[in-house]
Motif scaffolding. Structure first.
Motif, PDB file in Angstrom:
ATOM      1  N   GLY A  89       0.779  -1.229   0.000  1.00  0.00           N
ATOM      2  CA  GLY A  89       0.000   0.000   0.000  1.00  0.00           C
ATOM      3  C   GLY A  89       0.809   1.276   0.000  1.00  0.00           C
ATOM      4  N   LEU A  90       2.127   1.171   0.107  1.00  0.00           N
ATOM      5  CA  LEU A  90       2.994   2.351   0.033  1.00  0.00           C
ATOM      6  C   LEU A  90       3.898   2.305  -1.201  1.00  0.00           C
ATOM      7  CD1 LEU A  90       4.006   2.728   3.809  1.00  0.00           C
ATOM      8  CD2 LEU A  90       2.229   3.966   2.541  1.00  0.00           C
ATOM      9  N   SER A  91       3.575   1.443  -2.136  1.00  0.00           N
ATOM     10  CA  SER A  91       4.405   1.292  -3.330  1.00  0.00           C
ATOM     11  C   SER A  91       4.180   2.403  -4.344  1.00  0.00           C
ATOM     12  CB  SER A  91       4.093  -0.047  -4.011  1.00  0.00           C
ATOM     13  OG  SER A  91       2.758  -0.054  -4.509  1.00  0.00           O
ATOM     14  N   LEU A  92       3.037   3.117  -4.231  1.00  0.00           N
ATOM     15  CA  LEU A  92       2.666   4.165  -5.188  1.00  0.00           C
ATOM     16  C   LEU A  92       2.509   3.618  -6.607  1.00  0.00           C
ATOM     17  CD1 LEU A  92       5.106   7.020  -4.046  1.00  0.00           C
ATOM     18  CD2 LEU A  92       2.853   6.454  -3.127  1.00  0.00           C
ATOM     19  N   SER A  93       2.226   2.311  -6.706  1.00  0.00           N
ATOM     20  CA  SER A  93       2.216   1.682  -8.024  1.00  0.00           C
ATOM     21  C   SER A  93       0.945   0.906  -8.320  1.00  0.00           C
ATOM     22  CB  SER A  93       3.419   0.727  -8.148  1.00  0.00           C
ATOM     23  OG  SER A  93       4.630   1.416  -7.957  1.00  0.00           O
ATOM     24  N   GLU A  94      -0.061   0.990  -7.450  1.00  0.00           N
ATOM     25  CA  GLU A  94      -1.261   0.178  -7.660  1.00  0.00           C
ATOM     26  C   GLU A  94      -1.974   0.537  -8.967  1.00  0.00           C
ATOM     27  OE1 GLU A  94      -1.554   1.140  -3.105  1.00  0.00           O
ATOM     28  OE2 GLU A  94      -0.645   2.026  -4.899  1.00  0.00           O
ATOM     29  N   ASP A  95      -2.046   1.836  -9.286  1.00  0.00           N
ATOM     30  CA  ASP A  95      -2.753   2.268 -10.491  1.00  0.00           C
ATOM     31  C   ASP A  95      -2.143   1.640 -11.738  1.00  0.00           C
ATOM     32  OD1 ASP A  95      -4.351   4.798  -9.239  1.00  0.00           O
ATOM     33  OD2 ASP A  95      -2.316   4.724  -8.473  1.00  0.00           O
ATOM     34  N   THR A  96      -0.821   1.712 -11.847  1.00  0.00           N
ATOM     35  CA  THR A  96      -0.133   1.155 -13.003  1.00  0.00           C
ATOM     36  C   THR A  96      -0.279  -0.359 -13.046  1.00  0.00           C
ATOM     37  OG1 THR A  96       1.477   2.960 -12.950  1.00  0.00           O
ATOM     38  CG2 THR A  96       2.090   0.974 -14.170  1.00  0.00           C
ATOM     39  N   LEU A  97      -0.148  -1.001 -11.886  1.00  0.00           N
ATOM     40  CA  LEU A  97      -0.219  -2.456 -11.834  1.00  0.00           C
ATOM     41  C   LEU A  97      -1.581  -2.971 -12.274  1.00  0.00           C
ATOM     42  CD1 LEU A  97       1.041  -5.187 -11.020  1.00  0.00           C
ATOM     43  CD2 LEU A  97       0.132  -4.794  -8.715  1.00  0.00           C
ATOM     44  N   THR A  98      -2.652  -2.413 -11.711  1.00  0.00           N
ATOM     45  CA  THR A  98      -3.987  -2.907 -12.053  1.00  0.00           C
ATOM     46  C   THR A  98      -4.299  -2.692 -13.530  1.00  0.00           C
ATOM     47  OG1 THR A  98      -4.944  -0.805 -11.292  1.00  0.00           O
ATOM     48  CG2 THR A  98      -4.933  -2.632  -9.738  1.00  0.00           C
ATOM     49  N   ALA A  99      -3.908  -1.544 -14.067  1.00  0.00           N
ATOM     50  CA  ALA A  99      -4.150  -1.278 -15.486  1.00  0.00           C
ATOM     51  C   ALA A  99      -3.350  -2.221 -16.375  1.00  0.00           C
ATOM     52  CB  ALA A  99      -3.804   0.171 -15.811  1.00  0.00           C
TER      53      ALA A  99
END
Length: 348
Positions: free
Chosen positions: A102-112
């Motif tokens: 949750g602190l990776s700042l990368s969830e948006d890119t990963l899910t897309a």
């Protein structure tokens, strides 16, 4: 699945779980609170088991998600998905569960990135939490704890399932424009060409020196994507009086201040809707920490806990939720399982 309070020794917990379940995948993450047998829980380890007679699953650890090799990751997921389908021709239902640092700042890119590889596996999930500290969040697969990582589980089931996402927010009339931002760190420096924290405080009628998590929970902001609005939740104000967000933000983005409906009434209506034709035997919920904070602020924590308990919702409080190709905030994403009475439900 293990949803582990951040006050436990996470590495020790997942290592011990691996010794107990050496022949099963064990997925784990740290939490911002747990959803357990009594609804909202604190300082607990919530475990969920999927009975082998009703489920077949496969999990993979995705590491270094800030520098994701998109094609290699898509290929891995595609091979896993096709293999699982080949092994389970008699099972009609599919879903995918994703937990992310949750602190990776990368969830948006990963899910897309991974969404196209999942095809007809509807995906839901949550971002690992750290209470309200925002210092360190972890995920794990089979005893290996990791930062800057995610765990994706693909599942097939003989039971009917329904993946859902719900929120109780209605866009208001007040809008603002992000005029300066640092997207890589999810930081907004200016809103309407004014210092971000002070302008946000002015728009919501608050003292800029008194902004806190309760303010952000009760005055969320949303962005329009297509014909729907999605929350871009504020995590905190930093030392420079900038706004730090839980999800992707960028210059030029138009944000609208949303008005929350009654949290308890809305949740009750949504859970009743999931039970309209048949009551779920179990529900896994990934519930944003801001909803828990709002429940506390509005003195509805007990009521919400009773609703979660009555509808057999288990899971954890998150730093953000995954639903389909999107990373969102201030929502509950989850899955409802509709089991035949003689088969029972998930094992807790």
């Amino acid at each position: 699945m293990l949803f582990v309070t951040p006050y436990a020794d996470f590495a020790a917990v997942v290592a011990e779980a691996e010794t107990f379940y050496p022949d099963s995948d064990v997925v784990a993450c740290t939490t911002a609170g747990e959803l357990g047998a009594n609804g909202y829980e604190e300082n607990q380890i919530v475990g969920i088991g999927f009975p082998a007679e009703c489920f077949v699953t496969t999990s993979l650890l995705i590491q270094d998600i800030q520098s994701l090799d998109a094609q290699a990751t898509i290929d891995r997921i595609t091979l896993k998905r096709m293999s699982l389908l080949d092994r389970t021709p008699e099972m009609a239902e599919s879903f995918a569960f994703l937990v992310v640092d949750g602190l990776s700042l990368s969830e948006d890119t990963l899910t897309a990135t991974i969404s196209p590889a999942l095809r007809d596996f509807p995906v839901f999930g949550g971002s690992a939490g750290d209470g309200t500290e925002y210092r360190k969040t972890l995920v794990a697969l089979n005893g290996k704890a990791a930062e800057n990582s995610a765990v994706l589980t693909l599942a097939r089931s003989s039971h009917r399932t329904h993946v859902f996402s719900l929120d109780h927010l209605v866009p208001g009339e007040i809008q603002m424009v992000v005029t300066e931002a640092d997207p890589s760190r999810r930081i907004v420096k200016e809103i309407n060409a004014e210092p971000a924290a002070r302008e946000y405080a002015r728009l919501v009628g608050k003292d800029p020196d008194q902004l806190d998590r309760f303010t952000f929970a009760s005055h969320p902001v949303v962005v329009r994507i297509g014909d729907k609005h999605h929350v871009r939740a504020i995590q905190q104000v930093n030392e420079k009086e900038e706004l730090v967000f839980f999800s992707a933000i960028d210059e030029g983005m138009v944000l609208t201040i949303a008005m929350p409906q009654d949290l308890g009434q809305h949740l009750e209506a949504e859970l009743n809707e999931l039970s309209r034709a048949q009551k779920p035997a179990n529900i896994i919920g990934c519930d944003c920490i801001l909803r828990r904070i709002e429940a506390e602020q509005s003195q509805q924590s007990r009521h919400i806990s009773q609703l979660l308990q009555a509808h057999r919702v288990i899971g954890f409080s998150t730093y953000g939720e995954q639903i389909g190709p999107l990373h969102v905030n201030h929502t509950m994403s989850g899955i409802a399982f509709y089991h035949a009475p003689e088969t029972g439900g998930l094992k807790r």
